[in-house]
Motif scaffolding. Structure first.
Motif, PDB file in Angstrom:
ATOM      1  N   ALA A 120     -15.277  25.386   3.720  1.00 55.49           N
ATOM      2  CA  ALA A 120     -15.166  26.647   4.448  1.00 55.49           C
ATOM      3  C   ALA A 120     -14.067  26.542   5.495  1.00 55.49           C
ATOM      4  N   ARG A 121     -13.696  27.687   6.040  1.00 53.88           N
ATOM      5  CA  ARG A 121     -12.678  27.686   7.105  1.00 53.88           C
ATOM      6  C   ARG A 121     -13.223  27.101   8.398  1.00 53.88           C
ATOM      7  N   ARG A 122     -14.545  27.147   8.560  1.00 52.63           N
ATOM      8  CA  ARG A 122     -15.176  26.613   9.775  1.00 52.63           C
ATOM      9  C   ARG A 122     -16.274  25.640   9.375  1.00 52.63           C
ATOM     10  N   ASP A 123     -16.567  24.695  10.260  1.00 53.79           N
ATOM     11  CA  ASP A 123     -17.668  23.784   9.975  1.00 53.79           C
ATOM     12  C   ASP A 123     -18.987  24.419  10.398  1.00 53.79           C
ATOM     13  N   ASN A 124     -20.071  23.734  10.083  1.00 53.05           N
ATOM     14  CA  ASN A 124     -21.403  24.177  10.483  1.00 53.05           C
ATOM     15  C   ASN A 124     -21.993  23.076  11.343  1.00 53.05           C
ATOM     16  N   ALA A 125     -21.693  23.120  12.628  1.00 54.41           N
ATOM     17  CA  ALA A 125     -22.043  22.027  13.533  1.00 54.41           C
ATOM     18  C   ALA A 125     -23.543  21.778  13.597  1.00 54.41           C
ATOM     19  N   ALA A 126     -24.340  22.844  13.548  1.00 51.99           N
ATOM     20  CA  ALA A 126     -25.792  22.683  13.657  1.00 51.99           C
ATOM     21  C   ALA A 126     -26.347  21.904  12.473  1.00 51.99           C
ATOM     22  N   LEU A 127     -25.915  22.252  11.271  1.00 50.60           N
ATOM     23  CA  LEU A 127     -26.405  21.538  10.093  1.00 50.60           C
ATOM     24  C   LEU A 127     -25.847  20.120  10.022  1.00 50.60           C
ATOM     25  N   ALA A 128     -24.610  19.945  10.449  1.00 52.00           N
ATOM     26  CA  ALA A 128     -24.013  18.605  10.441  1.00 52.00           C
ATOM     27  C   ALA A 128     -24.785  17.671  11.374  1.00 52.00           C
ATOM     28  N   ASN A 176     -19.828  30.734  -3.322  1.00 56.78           N
ATOM     29  CA  ASN A 176     -20.416  31.756  -2.455  1.00 56.78           C
ATOM     30  C   ASN A 176     -19.389  32.487  -1.592  1.00 56.78           C
ATOM     31  N   ALA A 177     -18.335  31.818  -1.173  1.00 57.18           N
ATOM     32  CA  ALA A 177     -17.381  32.423  -0.229  1.00 57.18           C
ATOM     33  C   ALA A 177     -16.737  33.671  -0.825  1.00 57.18           C
ATOM     34  N   GLY A 178     -16.585  34.692   0.000  1.00 58.62           N
ATOM     35  CA  GLY A 178     -15.941  35.912  -0.471  1.00 58.62           C
ATOM     36  C   GLY A 178     -15.808  36.934   0.641  1.00 58.62           C
ATOM     37  N   VAL A 179     -15.018  37.963   0.370  1.00 59.06           N
ATOM     38  CA  VAL A 179     -14.822  39.062   1.315  1.00 59.06           C
ATOM     39  C   VAL A 179     -14.984  40.393   0.586  1.00 59.06           C
ATOM     40  N   THR A 216     -19.324  26.679  -1.297  1.00 59.48           N
ATOM     41  CA  THR A 216     -18.255  27.302  -0.509  1.00 59.48           C
ATOM     42  C   THR A 216     -18.849  28.310   0.471  1.00 59.48           C
ATOM     43  N   GLY A 217     -18.176  28.444   1.615  1.00 60.39           N
ATOM     44  CA  GLY A 217     -18.629  29.393   2.621  1.00 60.39           C
ATOM     45  C   GLY A 217     -19.965  29.021   3.228  1.00 60.39           C
ATOM     46  N   HIS A 218     -20.138  27.738   3.565  1.00 62.36           N
ATOM     47  CA  HIS A 218     -21.440  27.244   4.043  1.00 62.36           C
ATOM     48  C   HIS A 218     -21.645  27.424   5.540  1.00 62.36           C
ATOM     49  N   SER A 219     -20.689  28.027   6.220  1.00 57.85           N
ATOM     50  CA  SER A 219     -20.772  28.062   7.680  1.00 57.85           C
ATOM     51  C   SER A 219     -21.541  29.257   8.232  1.00 57.85           C
ATOM     52  N   LEU A 223      -9.282  34.284  -2.620  1.00 62.28           N
ATOM     53  CA  LEU A 223     -10.594  33.830  -2.157  1.00 62.28           C
ATOM     54  C   LEU A 223     -11.704  34.186  -3.144  1.00 62.28           C
ATOM     55  N   ASN A 224     -11.742  35.443  -3.579  1.00 62.59           N
ATOM     56  CA  ASN A 224     -12.850  35.918  -4.400  1.00 62.59           C
ATOM     57  C   ASN A 224     -12.756  35.513  -5.859  1.00 62.59           C
TER      58      ASN A 224
END
Length: 241
Positions: free
Chosen positions: A32-40, A84-87, A7-10, A108-109
């Motif tokens: 995650a809320r957003r993708d990771n275009a570079a890794l994709a 991993n995702a958290g605030v 989670t939270g990989h972006s 989320l947490n």
């Protein structure tokens, strides 16, 4: 074959963990809320992304009910879940915290990691390893961080109790990785000192170069997660291993 759910990989530590997993040839499902275009673009055959707001428990429950998690895990001999995702926020004394913001932050947490862990453990994969990304804040009170301390302490206690359940094939650890140079730390430094009495300490750590590099932490964390010793301690600090 090993597969991972992260989670939270972006961004931040999550992006570093995703890069390290993929570089090791481990197929990874990123939530995650957003993708990771570079890794994709770099790992089109290994990275599967789901854009999902993990602070929306109803949306997460709907996704889990759809069966995509179990489809992803099918056929793997060993599977990894990295929550991993958290605030950090809401930050400040209790009387200035927004109940609405607290509800989403707790979802989320705390709710998302527990929901994912339960669904993950219910898979029929032989070996299931779960790591909650915790914090030293789980183990000591920090003024202005009552939410963050409580949410990370919840993950620690969850790991302790799941370990006590001794479910065959399930290993778990709530792991504090240290203070890392990420956007979260930038947000801490940008927070209102009136709401966060330890503000100066975190500013000084950054100025003195004391923050850990995300890539280095990710490599060390994965070495531990994939090693034979993982799960021997339900709660641990990466700096002590």
């Amino acid at each position: 074959m090993t597969k991972a759910v992260l989670t939270g990989h972006s961004r931040g530590l999550g992006a570093a963990l995703a890069a390290a997993l993929l570089a090791r040839g481990i197929a990874t499902l990123g939530l995650a809320r957003r993708d990771n275009a570079a890794l994709a673009a770099r790992y089109p055959q290994l990275l599967r992304e789901v854009v999902l707001d993990l602070s929306d428990s109803a949306a997460l429950r709907s996704w889990l009910d759809g069966g995509e998690l179990h489809t992803w895990l099918a056929g793997a001999a060993r599977v990894l879940l990295i929550n991993n995702a958290g605030v950090v926020g809401p930050v400040g004394a209790l009387d200035v915290q927004s109940p609405a913001q607290l509800a989403r932050a707790v979802a989320l947490n705390v709710s998302a990691p527990l929901m994912l862990a339960a669904a993950f453990a219910a898979s029929n994969t032989a070996e299931r390893r779960i790591v909650h990304i915790s914090s030293g804040a789980a183990r000591q009170p920090i003024a202005g961080w009552s939410f963050y301390c409580a949410s990370k302490a919840a993950l620690d206690q969850h790991a302790r109790t799941v370990a006590a359940d001794a479910t065959p094939g399930v290993r778990i650890c709530s792991l504090a990785p240290g203070v890392i140079d990420t956007d979260m730390q930038a947000a801490v430094r940008a927070s209102d000192p009136a709401r966060f009495p330890q503000h100066a300490r975190f500013v000084a750590m950054h100025a003195e170069g004391a923050l850990l590099a995300p890539a280095a932490v990710a490599e060390r964390l994965l070495d531990y997660l994939l090693g034979d010793a993982f799960g021997a301690q339900a709660v641990a600090d990466l700096r002590d291993l």
